[in-house]
Design a protein around this motif. Structure first.
Motif, short mmCIF file in Angstrom:
data_model
loop_
_atom_site.label_atom_id
_atom_site.label_comp_id
_atom_site.label_asym_id
_atom_site.label_seq_id
_atom_site.Cartn_x
_atom_site.Cartn_y
_atom_site.Cartn_z
N ILE A 253 43.33 -4.56 69.74
CA ILE A 253 42.71 -5.88 69.90
C ILE A 253 41.78 -6.19 68.72
O ILE A 253 41.69 -7.32 68.28
CB ILE A 253 41.96 -5.96 71.26
CG1 ILE A 253 42.96 -5.67 72.39
CG2 ILE A 253 41.37 -7.34 71.47
CD1 ILE A 253 42.37 -5.56 73.76
N VAL A 254 41.11 -5.16 68.24
CA VAL A 254 40.19 -5.37 67.11
C VAL A 254 40.97 -5.81 65.86
O VAL A 254 40.49 -6.61 65.07
CB VAL A 254 39.34 -4.10 66.85
CG1 VAL A 254 38.52 -4.23 65.59
CG2 VAL A 254 38.43 -3.83 68.04
N ARG A 255 42.19 -5.28 65.74
CA ARG A 255 43.02 -5.69 64.58
C ARG A 255 43.25 -7.19 64.56
O ARG A 255 43.33 -7.82 63.52
CB ARG A 255 44.37 -4.95 64.61
CG ARG A 255 44.30 -3.60 63.92
CD ARG A 255 45.69 -3.13 63.50
NE ARG A 255 46.57 -2.98 64.66
CZ ARG A 255 46.69 -1.86 65.38
NH1 ARG A 255 45.98 -0.80 65.06
NH2 ARG A 255 47.50 -1.80 66.40
N LYS A 256 43.33 -7.78 65.76
CA LYS A 256 43.53 -9.23 65.85
C LYS A 256 42.36 -9.97 65.20
O LYS A 256 42.55 -10.95 64.48
CB LYS A 256 43.63 -9.68 67.31
CG LYS A 256 44.92 -9.34 67.99
CD LYS A 256 44.90 -9.95 69.39
CE LYS A 256 45.89 -9.32 70.32
NZ LYS A 256 47.26 -9.77 70.15
N ALA A 257 41.15 -9.53 65.51
CA ALA A 257 39.97 -10.19 64.93
C ALA A 257 39.98 -10.04 63.41
O ALA A 257 39.65 -10.97 62.68
CB ALA A 257 38.70 -9.58 65.52
N GLY A 258 40.41 -8.85 62.95
CA GLY A 258 40.50 -8.61 61.51
C GLY A 258 41.49 -9.55 60.87
O GLY A 258 41.24 -10.14 59.82
N ARG A 259 42.63 -9.74 61.53
CA ARG A 259 43.68 -10.63 60.99
C ARG A 259 43.16 -12.06 60.92
O ARG A 259 43.42 -12.77 59.94
CB ARG A 259 44.90 -10.62 61.90
CG ARG A 259 45.61 -9.36 61.82
CD ARG A 259 47.11 -9.51 61.57
NE ARG A 259 47.59 -8.17 61.41
CZ ARG A 259 47.92 -7.38 62.42
NH1 ARG A 259 47.90 -7.84 63.65
NH2 ARG A 259 48.28 -6.14 62.22
N THR A 299 41.83 -0.96 59.65
CA THR A 299 41.57 -1.65 58.38
C THR A 299 41.33 -0.63 57.27
O THR A 299 40.99 0.52 57.53
CB THR A 299 40.32 -2.56 58.51
OG1 THR A 299 39.94 -3.01 57.22
CG2 THR A 299 39.13 -1.85 59.11
N ASP A 300 41.48 -1.10 56.05
CA ASP A 300 41.17 -0.25 54.90
C ASP A 300 39.70 -0.34 54.54
O ASP A 300 39.22 0.37 53.66
CB ASP A 300 41.97 -0.71 53.66
CG ASP A 300 43.45 -0.55 53.88
OD1 ASP A 300 43.80 0.35 54.67
OD2 ASP A 300 44.22 -1.33 53.30
N ALA A 301 39.00 -1.27 55.18
CA ALA A 301 37.57 -1.48 54.87
C ALA A 301 36.79 -0.20 55.19
O ALA A 301 37.19 0.58 56.05
CB ALA A 301 37.02 -2.64 55.68
#
Ligand SMILES: Nc1ncnc2c1ncn2[C@@H]1O[C@H](COP(=O)(O)OP(=O)(O)OP(=O)(O)O)[C@@H](O)[C@H]1O
Ligand SMILES: [Mg+2]
Length: 347
Positions: A253-259, A299-301
């Protein structure tokens, strides 16, 4: 024998809280007379009915009285002329709220998922940065579940000044704006449609007198709804910090916010893993309550840090004392944050 120079120097410590600049810099000092330890002067405020006049007068009196050789201080308050005010703010028209604001770096704290610790992380970062001497503000962009005022123990409604809304300050001077500070009761429900939510967020940016801030941290609600969209689309944020928990579901779900941030051309500045582990206070055993970490998959961050589950944090948050909570992990978090979001104005 006290000198004019000493008095001027003492008054540089007196800050106009609304503008975050000292009274000498603001050219407020007039008609200074020193007579055998009796000091008399006028302070010309930027506006006649400045809501902070009593505070400024009090601070100025204390600063001058603290000087050796001063017996008595007499202060007259007056107001600048419109021309002086315009000169000060470099404007030909009367100043608008946003003219008083100078926000160095605005950073949004996001996560697609609810309850992972966005508000806690926002508050802990704000507290850590304020402790290091930075000027910090927190804009609570969560309209339906605002928790920032509670974490800092704030209840008083913001004052309405002639230049805009004056955000209340926490113990360490962090300026906070949240819809919860405007409600008659803390548990009042806010049932607003998207366009109103967006409008209020814009007002929190434009009509709140933030003054000069190094950092404005924006606590986002979970998901990718109107509030995060408005913040990322319309406010000049430097980027986002993602918060996640080790659970696999969380990562997804966090990936969605990143996208979402990437689609809006806002960089992901870093990621924080919250509730990483739990160390049993009795036996000291380490437990991965939410399973192993998946943070690299999101993320790569850079990973700014991991915070353990700490019942003490919950207790202090409930007591409105989040500012006092400090651990090795939170200190590291702030240090890493400063690497990815360096202080503005070369501070
Ligand atoms: N590291 C931690 N240790 C113990 N408790 C924590 C920790 N982080 C957060 N909490 C607690 O978990 C709950 C959720 O945290 P928080 O409100 O910060 O999450 P959030 O992501 O902002 O939630 P929401 O999505 O509702 O805005 C709170 O009760 C908080 O006190
Ligand atoms: Mg929250």
């Amino acid at each position: 024998m006290v000198t004019e120079q000493q008095i001027r120097e003492a008054l540089t410590k007196v800050i106009d809280p609304e503008l975050n600049r000292n009274v000498i810099e603001l050219n407020m000092l007039r008609d200074l007379h020193i007579d055998n330890g009796n000091v008399k002067f006028t302070l010309a405020l930027t506006i006649p009915d400045c809501p902070l006049r009593d505070q400024i007068e009090h601070d100025a009196r204390m600063a001058v009285l603290a000087l050796e050789g001063v017996k008595n201080v007499e202060i007259t308050l007056s107001a600048m002329s419109e021309e002086e005010r315009n000169r000060l703010f470099g404007k030909s028209t009367a100043p608008q709220t946003s003219d008083f604001n100078r926000i160095g770096r605005a950073v949004a704290i996001a996560s697609g998922k609810g309850g992972v610790g966005k508000s806690s992380v926002t508050a802990l970062l704000a507290a850590g940065l304020a402790k290091l001497g930075y000027h910090v503000g927190v804009l609570d962009a969560d309209m339906t579940g605002p928790s920032i005022p509670r974490l800092f123990g704030l209840r008083e409604p913001p004052l309405g000044g002639p230049n805009g809304i004056l955000p209340p300050r926490t113990l360490r001077g962090i300026k906070v704006m949240s819809v919860n500070l405007l409600l008659p009761r803390e548990d009042e429900a806010v049932i607003w449609r998207g366009p109103i939510v967006s409008k209020v967020i814009e007002q929190f940016w434009n009509e709140v007198v933030w003054g000069e801030l190094d950092y404005l941290l924006i606590d986002l609600p979970p998901g990718t709804s109107d509030a995060p969209l408005t913040v990322l689309q319309t406010l000049p944020v430097a980027g986002i910090i993602l918060v996640t928990t080790p659970q696999e579901l969380s990562s997804m779900i966090v990936r969605k916010a990143g996208r979402m941030a990437e689609q809006l051309n806002r960089p992901i500045l870093g990621i924080i893993e919250n509730m990483s582990i739990f160390i049993c206070p009795v036996c000291g055993t380490r437990h991965e309550l939410f399973g192993p970490s998946h943070v690299e998959e999101i993320t790569d961050a850079p990973l700014l840090g991991r915070l353990p589950i700490d019942p003490q944090l919950t207790v202090m948050e409930d007591a409105g004392a989040v500012e006092v909570y400090e651990t090795e992990e939170t200190k590291k978090l702030v240090k890493e944050f400063l690497k990815v979001v360096p202080p503005p104005y070369g501070r």
